[in-house]
Design a protein around this motif. Sequence first.
Motif, PDB file in Angstrom:
ATOM      1  N   LEU A 102       0.830  -1.208   0.000  1.00 11.00           N
ATOM      2  CA  LEU A 102       0.000   0.000   0.000  1.00 11.00           C
ATOM      3  C   LEU A 102       0.868   1.263   0.000  1.00 11.00           C
ATOM      4  CD1 LEU A 102      -2.821  -0.955   2.541  1.00 11.00           C
ATOM      5  CD2 LEU A 102      -2.967  -0.907   0.054  1.00 11.00           C
ATOM      6  N   ALA A 103       1.992   1.198   0.732  1.00  9.42           N
ATOM      7  CA  ALA A 103       2.863   2.378   0.846  1.00  9.42           C
ATOM      8  C   ALA A 103       3.482   2.761  -0.487  1.00  9.42           C
ATOM      9  CB  ALA A 103       3.953   2.108   1.871  1.00  9.42           C
ATOM     10  N   GLU A 104       3.515   1.830  -1.428  1.00  4.97           N
ATOM     11  CA  GLU A 104       4.042   2.151  -2.750  1.00  4.97           C
ATOM     12  C   GLU A 104       3.118   3.083  -3.528  1.00  4.97           C
ATOM     13  OE1 GLU A 104       4.636  -1.514  -4.775  1.00  4.97           O
ATOM     14  OE2 GLU A 104       5.979  -2.360  -3.248  1.00  4.97           O
ATOM     15  N   HIS A 105       1.864   3.196  -3.080  1.00  5.71           N
ATOM     16  CA  HIS A 105       0.864   3.918  -3.870  1.00  5.71           C
ATOM     17  C   HIS A 105       0.152   5.032  -3.104  1.00  5.71           C
ATOM     18  CE1 HIS A 105       1.064   1.021  -7.231  1.00  5.71           C
ATOM     19  NE2 HIS A 105       1.291   0.126  -6.273  1.00  5.71           N
ATOM     20  N   ARG A 106       0.549   5.287  -1.846  1.00  2.00           N
ATOM     21  CA  ARG A 106      -0.100   6.372  -1.110  1.00  2.00           C
ATOM     22  C   ARG A 106       0.874   7.005  -0.135  1.00  2.00           C
ATOM     23  NH1 ARG A 106      -5.087   2.767   0.595  1.00  2.00           N
ATOM     24  NH2 ARG A 106      -4.725   2.299  -1.597  1.00  2.00           N
ATOM     25  N   PRO A 107       0.595   8.219   0.304  1.00  2.00           N
ATOM     26  CA  PRO A 107       1.551   8.969   1.120  1.00  2.00           C
ATOM     27  C   PRO A 107       1.841   8.302   2.458  1.00  2.00           C
ATOM     28  CG  PRO A 107      -0.194  10.397   0.274  1.00  2.00           C
ATOM     29  CD  PRO A 107      -0.614   8.998   0.002  1.00  2.00           C
ATOM     30  N   ALA A 108       3.016   8.602   3.005  1.00  2.03           N
ATOM     31  CA  ALA A 108       3.394   8.075   4.325  1.00  2.03           C
ATOM     32  C   ALA A 108       2.489   8.613   5.418  1.00  2.03           C
ATOM     33  CB  ALA A 108       4.857   8.431   4.608  1.00  2.03           C
ATOM     34  N   THR A 109       1.852   9.756   5.153  1.00  5.24           N
ATOM     35  CA  THR A 109       0.953  10.361   6.149  1.00  5.24           C
ATOM     36  C   THR A 109      -0.478   9.805   6.084  1.00  5.24           C
ATOM     37  OG1 THR A 109       0.491  12.131   4.559  1.00  5.24           O
ATOM     38  CG2 THR A 109       2.248  12.516   6.187  1.00  5.24           C
ATOM     39  N   THR A 110      -0.704   8.802   5.234  1.00  2.00           N
ATOM     40  CA  THR A 110      -2.045   8.197   5.120  1.00  2.00           C
ATOM     41  C   THR A 110      -2.496   7.669   6.479  1.00  2.00           C
ATOM     42  OG1 THR A 110      -1.648   7.534   2.824  1.00  2.00           O
ATOM     43  CG2 THR A 110      -3.383   6.370   4.015  1.00  2.00           C
ATOM     44  N   PRO A 111      -3.710   8.031   6.917  1.00  2.00           N
ATOM     45  CA  PRO A 111      -4.173   7.565   8.227  1.00  2.00           C
ATOM     46  C   PRO A 111      -4.378   6.046   8.269  1.00  2.00           C
ATOM     47  CG  PRO A 111      -5.486   9.427   7.436  1.00  2.00           C
ATOM     48  CD  PRO A 111      -4.672   8.945   6.283  1.00  2.00           C
ATOM     49  N   ILE A 112      -4.062   5.467   9.406  1.00  2.00           N
ATOM     50  CA  ILE A 112      -4.365   4.062   9.714  1.00  2.00           C
ATOM     51  C   ILE A 112      -5.060   4.042  11.075  1.00  2.00           C
ATOM     52  CG2 ILE A 112      -3.410   1.849  10.417  1.00  2.00           C
ATOM     53  CD1 ILE A 112      -1.349   1.991   8.384  1.00  2.00           C
ATOM     54  N   GLY A 113      -6.191   3.336  11.114  1.00  2.00           N
ATOM     55  CA  GLY A 113      -6.887   3.194  12.392  1.00  2.00           C
ATOM     56  C   GLY A 113      -7.107   1.720  12.713  1.00  2.00           C
ATOM     57  N   TRP A 114      -7.054   1.386  13.969  1.00  2.00           N
ATOM     58  CA  TRP A 114      -7.306   0.015  14.388  1.00  2.00           C
ATOM     59  C   TRP A 114      -8.271  -0.015  15.573  1.00  2.00           C
ATOM     60  CZ3 TRP A 114      -5.898  -0.867  19.400  1.00  2.00           C
ATOM     61  CH2 TRP A 114      -4.902  -0.024  19.940  1.00  2.00           C
ATOM     62  N   VAL A 115      -9.102  -1.054  15.614  1.00  2.00           N
ATOM     63  CA  VAL A 115     -10.055  -1.231  16.711  1.00  2.00           C
ATOM     64  C   VAL A 115     -10.019  -2.687  17.139  1.00  2.00           C
ATOM     65  CG1 VAL A 115     -12.447  -1.040  17.469  1.00  2.00           C
ATOM     66  CG2 VAL A 115     -11.547   0.583  15.777  1.00  2.00           C
ATOM     67  N   ARG A 116      -9.842  -2.893  18.398  1.00  2.00           N
ATOM     68  CA  ARG A 116      -9.836  -4.254  18.953  1.00  2.00           C
ATOM     69  C   ARG A 116     -11.104  -4.465  19.771  1.00  2.00           C
ATOM     70  NH1 ARG A 116      -8.361  -7.593  23.238  1.00  2.00           N
ATOM     71  NH2 ARG A 116      -7.194  -9.467  22.590  1.00  2.00           N
ATOM     72  N   ASN A 117     -11.789  -5.596  19.523  1.00  2.00           N
ATOM     73  CA  ASN A 117     -13.031  -5.943  20.234  1.00  2.00           C
ATOM     74  C   ASN A 117     -14.049  -4.808  20.180  1.00  2.00           C
ATOM     75  OD1 ASN A 117     -12.241  -8.523  20.954  1.00  2.00           O
ATOM     76  ND2 ASN A 117     -11.392  -7.895  22.926  1.00  2.00           N
ATOM     77  N   ALA A 118     -14.317  -4.357  18.977  1.00  2.00           N
ATOM     78  CA  ALA A 118     -15.271  -3.260  18.790  1.00  2.00           C
ATOM     79  C   ALA A 118     -16.624  -3.603  19.390  1.00  2.00           C
ATOM     80  CB  ALA A 118     -15.432  -2.967  17.299  1.00  2.00           C
ATOM     81  N   GLY A 119     -17.196  -2.641  20.131  1.00  4.62           N
ATOM     82  CA  GLY A 119     -18.520  -2.821  20.704  1.00  4.62           C
ATOM     83  C   GLY A 119     -18.571  -3.655  21.956  1.00  4.62           C
ATOM     84  N   ARG A 120     -17.425  -4.060  22.494  1.00  3.05           N
ATOM     85  CA  ARG A 120     -17.386  -4.882  23.708  1.00  3.05           C
ATOM     86  C   ARG A 120     -16.792  -4.074  24.855  1.00  3.05           C
ATOM     87  NH1 ARG A 120     -15.529 -10.766  21.164  1.00  3.05           N
ATOM     88  NH2 ARG A 120     -17.000 -10.685  19.404  1.00  3.05           N
ATOM     89  N   PRO A 121     -16.976  -4.546  26.072  1.00  2.00           N
ATOM     90  CA  PRO A 121     -16.502  -3.749  27.229  1.00  2.00           C
ATOM     91  C   PRO A 121     -15.002  -3.444  27.184  1.00  2.00           C
ATOM     92  CG  PRO A 121     -18.019  -5.461  27.948  1.00  2.00           C
ATOM     93  CD  PRO A 121     -17.759  -5.720  26.497  1.00  2.00           C
ATOM     94  N   ASP A 122     -14.201  -4.354  26.616  1.00  2.00           N
ATOM     95  CA  ASP A 122     -12.756  -4.131  26.591  1.00  2.00           C
ATOM     96  C   ASP A 122     -12.284  -3.538  25.264  1.00  2.00           C
ATOM     97  OD1 ASP A 122     -13.398  -6.408  25.181  1.00  2.00           O
ATOM     98  OD2 ASP A 122     -11.621  -7.529  25.802  1.00  2.00           O
ATOM     99  N   GLU A 123     -13.177  -2.837  24.589  1.00  2.00           N
ATOM    100  CA  GLU A 123     -12.819  -2.218  23.306  1.00  2.00           C
ATOM    101  C   GLU A 123     -11.633  -1.268  23.476  1.00  2.00           C
ATOM    102  OE1 GLU A 123     -15.930  -0.280  20.746  1.00  2.00           O
ATOM    103  OE2 GLU A 123     -14.793   1.520  21.321  1.00  2.00           O
ATOM    104  N   SER A 124     -10.727  -1.310  22.495  1.00  2.00           N
ATOM    105  CA  SER A 124      -9.618  -0.345  22.451  1.00  2.00           C
ATOM    106  C   SER A 124      -9.370   0.017  20.999  1.00  2.00           C
ATOM    107  CB  SER A 124      -8.343  -0.930  23.072  1.00  2.00           C
ATOM    108  OG  SER A 124      -7.948  -2.121  22.391  1.00  2.00           O
TER     109      SER A 124
END
Length: 508
Positions: free
Chosen positions: A441-463
């Motif tokens: 992906l980095a070959e085709h878009r800027p280094a400043t491209t946002p990346i987001g991650w979600v662990r256990n979405a919608g659960r009590p221990d979501e992060s």
Amino acid sequence: MTRIGCIAATDSGREAAAYLKALWPDEVEVVERDTVADSLRAAFRDCDAVVAFLAAGATVRILAPSLGHKTTDAPVVCVDEGRRFAVALLGGHYGANDLARRVAAAIGGEPVISNARDADGIRPLPPLPGRRIVVGVGASRGVGAEEVLETVDAALADADLSAADVSALATADLKADEPGIVEAAKLRGWPLRCHPATALAEVEVPNPSEIVRAAAGTPSVAEAAARHAGPGRAPGRLLVPKKKSAREYPMATAAVAEHADQVRGRLAVIGLGPGARDLTAPRALAELRDAEIVVGLDQYVDQVRDVLAPDVRIEATGLGAEEQRARGAVDLARAGHRVALIGSGDAGVYAMASPALDHAETAEIDVVCVPGITAATAASNVLGAPLGHDHCSISLSDLHTPWPAIERRVRAAAEGDFVVSFYNPRSAKRDWQLPKALAILAEHRPATTPIGWVRNAGRPDESHGLTTLAEFDPAVIDMYTTLIVGCSQSRVVAGRFVTPRGYSWAGR
């Protein structure tokens, strides 16, 4: 003293009726007339209540002309051949519900109460597995309808049955246009089932004939047509073998078979969403409450145990048994059960719907898929609005897809400038695929491209977290995490990950 009339048509039913008579000698009368239909009508007319050890459909058809008003008619309870259910068929609020409970307790079965007001604590049960009576007929060319019906009636009498018990008349397809057979079925209001000779030839019968085979292409017509049940179904049980017409020069034969009604099963493939109960669709919860059997990964079953009926059967397995769960759920539905196959997110996205529907190759069960909130949409809403424009989802697990195919898809998404949601991004044993995908992906878009991650979405221990393509550390990711990589136009606005709905291309 209440008089309860009991009627039966089979040895099992007569045994059960005699048992009730012995149990309640002052109340029960076993009613026997010339035919089962006559016995049922007499009991309905003369007794205070009726217990019919008959198929519900046959009972309704026989009594239909005699029905008056629910406040004056005798309440009627039907008991299936296996003595599993006592069904309050007629007059529920006027005695049938209570009688169904009494009978069920006596025979060790379950009461089936359909009135909403009286059904508290009684889970709705599947349709009554009753029986169907099919009469097979064979005939010489030119036979008359009168001779066909004489022969049929004689065969029915041998089984203590009457015309009212018959579900269908059956024969070979080469007799489909035989006027005498067609007219006989029409006179009695019976459906006429015509089967290919090749199908009838495969049905085992006690009286095969090479003479019949030479003429009809099958060694049996009457017996085979009576027993024939179709692909994947057990042949009917022969009650009366081939019986010839009583005329001096017989032109018709008849045989009688009993078929157990196979209840049509139902498979509900349900996505539970990301995990929070308020993010699970109401329709999914309704399907779960109605299920007889719930099949799913053990941790997903634990999420919904409080929704399930007390007597629901649970088939829970651990990780890595997806195909087994899917096949098992379909097979249970084929057996006539109401089955819920559950998974997280949406069942149709990297989940159980695909293997289940792939296994459900025939139309012999009803299937419904209940949508759920996917991991990608749940993560998107936690992060902001990263999926606001064209996007795709790619699983990085090479368990079902070889890595070269995955790599081609990542490269295509990169070249197309899609926002990418990565499912199954990283595990303890599979840690190199994510860095490789991000490098593409980095070959085709800027280094400043946002990346987001979600662990256990919608659960009590979501992060969750938000960074850039250049600064992202894959070590924070595991199998419970969904990762979203922006396109060239994605940006962070007030701490939220946003992909604009429309691109402002330079020079447009």
